[in-house]
Motif scaffolding. Structure first.
Motif, short mmCIF file in Angstrom:
data_model
loop_
_atom_site.label_atom_id
_atom_site.label_comp_id
_atom_site.label_asym_id
_atom_site.label_seq_id
_atom_site.Cartn_x
_atom_site.Cartn_y
_atom_site.Cartn_z
N UNK A 49 15.75 -11.42 11.34
CA UNK A 49 15.91 -11.60 9.89
C UNK A 49 14.85 -10.91 9.14
N UNK A 50 13.63 -10.54 9.89
CA UNK A 50 12.60 -9.69 9.09
C UNK A 50 12.90 -8.12 9.09
N UNK A 51 14.21 -7.69 9.59
CA UNK A 51 14.72 -6.45 9.51
C UNK A 51 15.48 -6.50 7.79
N UNK A 52 16.25 -7.51 7.40
CA UNK A 52 16.49 -7.57 6.19
C UNK A 52 15.48 -7.95 5.25
N UNK A 53 14.66 -8.50 5.61
CA UNK A 53 13.38 -8.90 4.51
C UNK A 53 12.89 -7.52 4.07
N UNK A 54 12.79 -6.30 5.25
CA UNK A 54 12.01 -5.33 5.12
C UNK A 54 12.97 -4.45 4.07
N UNK A 55 14.18 -4.69 4.05
CA UNK A 55 15.00 -3.83 3.17
C UNK A 55 15.00 -4.61 1.72
N UNK B 297 0.92 -1.51 0.15
CA UNK B 297 -0.04 0.03 -0.13
C UNK B 297 0.95 1.22 0.00
N UNK B 298 1.90 1.25 0.95
CA UNK B 298 2.90 2.45 0.88
C UNK B 298 3.49 2.61 -0.52
N UNK B 299 3.82 1.56 -1.13
CA UNK B 299 4.62 1.90 -2.15
C UNK B 299 3.80 2.12 -3.57
N UNK B 300 2.58 2.29 -3.29
CA UNK B 300 1.68 2.73 -4.29
C UNK B 300 1.80 4.57 -4.66
N UNK B 301 2.38 5.13 -3.57
CA UNK B 301 2.90 6.32 -3.43
C UNK B 301 4.38 6.34 -2.77
N UNK B 302 5.38 5.74 -3.40
CA UNK B 302 6.38 5.46 -2.65
C UNK B 302 7.17 6.59 -1.94
N UNK B 303 7.88 6.27 -0.86
CA UNK B 303 8.66 7.06 -0.05
C UNK B 303 10.02 7.51 -1.01
N UNK B 304 10.51 8.73 -0.81
CA UNK B 304 11.74 9.08 -1.49
C UNK B 304 13.06 8.28 -0.59
N UNK B 305 12.83 8.18 0.58
CA UNK B 305 13.85 7.79 1.51
C UNK B 305 13.14 6.75 2.56
N UNK B 306 13.76 5.57 2.62
CA UNK B 306 13.43 4.60 3.74
C UNK B 306 14.53 4.62 4.70
N UNK B 307 14.29 4.78 6.08
CA UNK B 307 15.54 4.50 7.13
C UNK B 307 14.77 3.15 7.69
N UNK B 308 15.88 2.07 7.71
CA UNK B 308 15.40 0.99 8.22
C UNK B 308 16.45 0.58 9.17
N UNK B 309 15.88 0.12 10.42
CA UNK B 309 16.97 -0.41 11.49
C UNK B 309 17.25 -1.89 11.05
N UNK B 310 18.52 -2.26 10.85
CA UNK B 310 19.06 -3.59 10.72
C UNK B 310 19.46 -4.36 11.74
N UNK B 311 19.02 -5.52 12.20
CA UNK B 311 19.74 -6.35 13.01
C UNK B 311 20.04 -7.74 12.62
N UNK B 312 21.15 -8.15 12.88
CA UNK B 312 21.69 -9.32 12.38
C UNK B 312 20.76 -10.46 12.73
#
Length: 135
Positions: free
Chosen positions: A62-68, A44-59
């Motif tokens: 795995x869902x954090x990498x999946x989000x990226x 839904x969000x990517x229908x009007x995509x954000x210009x920038x996405x800040x994602x906290x990554x934690x090794x």
């Protein structure tokens, strides 16, 4: 110029800083604390995509990498910034993920001025930088 900014970050403090400071300078900020909820909302969000996405990554999450990776697929024009701790940045898995999705690292702890500078950078500069990283 106002930009659409997406933030996926479990830390309440960091979410509050983004909400206050980035919105204060006139940008539209969508914030998620939960990776699963963010992943469900991405189509839904990517229908009007954000210009920038800040994602906290934690090794260890795995869902954090999946989000990226999902962001890269669903919103290919979005500049991805992965927020990682100094310790996490040393792990091989983080380096592989960064290379696979062309994400710009932002090491924690960071200053809010660093975030505001990243947000203010023209998208053309990001495109040139990301295209050259793989060479």
């Amino acid at each position: 110029m106002s930009k659409r900014i997406l933030v996926i970050e479990p830390s309440r403090t960091i979410r509050a800083i983004f909400a206050l400071k980035v919105q204060q300078v006139g940008h539209q900020v969508t914030i998620f604390k939960n990776y699963e909820v963010a992943l469900a909302a991405l189509p839904r969000l990517c229908q009007q995509p954000p210009e920038i996405a800040f994602v906290a990554l934690h090794a260890d999450r795995p869902e954090s990498a999946q989000a990226l990776m999902r962001l890269r697929v669903l919103c290919p024009q979005t500049t991805l910034i992965m927020m990682i701790s100094q310790d996490e940045s040393k792990k091989l898995v983080v380096q592989r993920i960064a290379g696979a999705v062309l994400a710009v690292p932002l090491l924690k702890p960071f200053r809010i001025q660093d975030v505001l500078t990243l947000v203010a950078t023209p998208m053309q500069a990001w495109t040139r930088t990301q295209g050259q990283e793989g060479k």
